[in-house]
Write a protein that holds these residues in place. Structure first.
Motif: not given
Length: 373
Positions: A2-4, A173-186
């Motif tokens: 996700p970080q990459t 970009g503002v993100y949430i990272i959960r369980a090695n998944r990347l979510y763009l939220i805004g």
């Protein structure tokens, strides 16, 4: 991973006005089906006072870096898709970037909650050549935006006004990272106050663009997403934790031990009692954590009470032998698992069974259901 991907999605924006680069901002690459876009703040394109409202695509500069030391590479802009002044967002269509990155691994997230940890990445005006990540958390929610605050640092460093340090980060970009998944939220809209008071930042919800960005949406309070989060945050308890709990809750443990003595020989009964107690405490911990993310557990507890009242008389009775007691226990767990399956929505049935076992263990502990030989 996700970080990459998060780093690869980050871009820097400028406007070319009278031969000079002005109004530096940040942005994020978004892929929707087979199209590629850059999402940024409206004021990064039109200017803070709408002074560049008539800007054309050829005067917008969007660049990326392969790493923070590499030279900037320009992205080819195809069109200005749409700009929303009220919600402070701009969507720019670009040619497919020459970046080795699976942009479709970025999910679009919504229905996140306050206190959720987030990360955003962008280019500060004070160090315009290098992007950086910022750790923050959600502190307030509104229908079209949300507010975040920094958690492990401050914009106000070295005596500088926070607004100077924060300048340029709009559009990040503002993100949430959960369980090695990347979510763009805004994306970042603005830092509040001239001095970046309390390091609070207003962000535009990505959901404002759902008619234009219509794929890969995920509700972050969905049970399947909560399971991913739960696995990533699982806290394994130990026998020592059980000992401490038993010392403070000996009545409950003695109740379940008494029932296990009906089911098994004495030595096995004590072992099963401890194992069941350990599983109960782990599930209880996970349920408490999920409660901060969703009302799923509140609904689970409410429907549990309904089920308990409806079947209590059927399951509280004397049993002829251990086999009848085992059958009764299995039947109770199975029926309750079936009762909650629509609420939990787990096609694998694993979470249903775990929650059923957790609740039945509690009923055995508090004697809501009682069987004796």
């Amino acid at each position: 991973m996700p970080q990459t991907i998060l780093k690869q999605c980050c871009v820097r924006t400028h406007l070319k006005i009278n031969g000079e680069n002005v109004n530096q901002g940040s942005g994020v690459i978004v892929q929707n089906n087979n199209e590629f876009y850059v999402l940024t703040a409206e004021h990064c394109i039109h200017g803070p006072n709408l002074e560049y409202k008539e800007i054309t695509p050829e005067n917008i500069i969007i660049e990326y870096q392969n790493d923070y030391t590499s030279p900037f590479v320009k992205l080819k802009i195809l069109s200005i898709v749409e700009i929303d002044h009220n919600h402070d967002w701009a969507l720019i269509e670009i040619e497919k970037p020459n970046i080795i990155c699976d942009f479709l691994k970025v999910y679009r997230g919504d229905k996140f909650i306050e206190e959720e940890k987030i990360v955003f990445r962008g280019y500060q005006n004070v160090n315009v050549g290098e992007p950086r990540n910022f750790q923050a958390k959600v502190i307030e929610l509104a229908s079209n935006e949300f507010k975040i605050t920094l958690t492990d640092e401050s914009f106000e460093q070295g005596g500088e006004l926070g607004s100077i340090s924060a300048k340029g980060l709009s559009g990040s970009g503002v993100y949430i990272i959960r369980a090695n998944r990347l979510y763009l939220i805004g994306h970042v809209k603005s830092v509040l106050g001239e001095a970046a008071l309390n390091d609070d930042i207003k962000c535009c919800r990505l959901r404002n663009l759902d008619k234009l960005i219509n794929s890969h949406w995920v509700d972050l309070d969905d049970p399947s997403e909560l399971k991913l989060w739960e696995r990533a945050n699982e806290d394994k308890l130990t026998d020592e934790d059980v000992e401490k709990w038993v010392a403070c809750n000996d009545l409950y443990f003695n109740n379940i031990l008494r029932k296990c003595n009906v089911l098994y020989p004495e030595e096995k009964a004590r072992r099963v009692s401890r194992e069941r107690t350990l599983a109960f405490l782990e599930r209880e911990y996970q349920n408490n954590e999920i409660t901060s993310k969703s009302d799923l557990i509140t609904q689970y507890n409410a429907t549990s009470e309904v089920f308990e009242k409806s079947v209590k008389e059927d399951y509280s009775r004397n049993v002829a032998d251990s086999n009848e007691a085992k059958d009764l226990l299995i039947k109770l767990e199975s029926e309750f698992s079936e009762h909650i399956k629509d609420l939990i929505g787990d096609k694998t049935n694993i979470m249903n069974l775990n929650l059923a076992r957790h609740k039945v263990t509690w009923w055995l502990m508090n004697c809501s259901f009682d069987f004796k030989d």
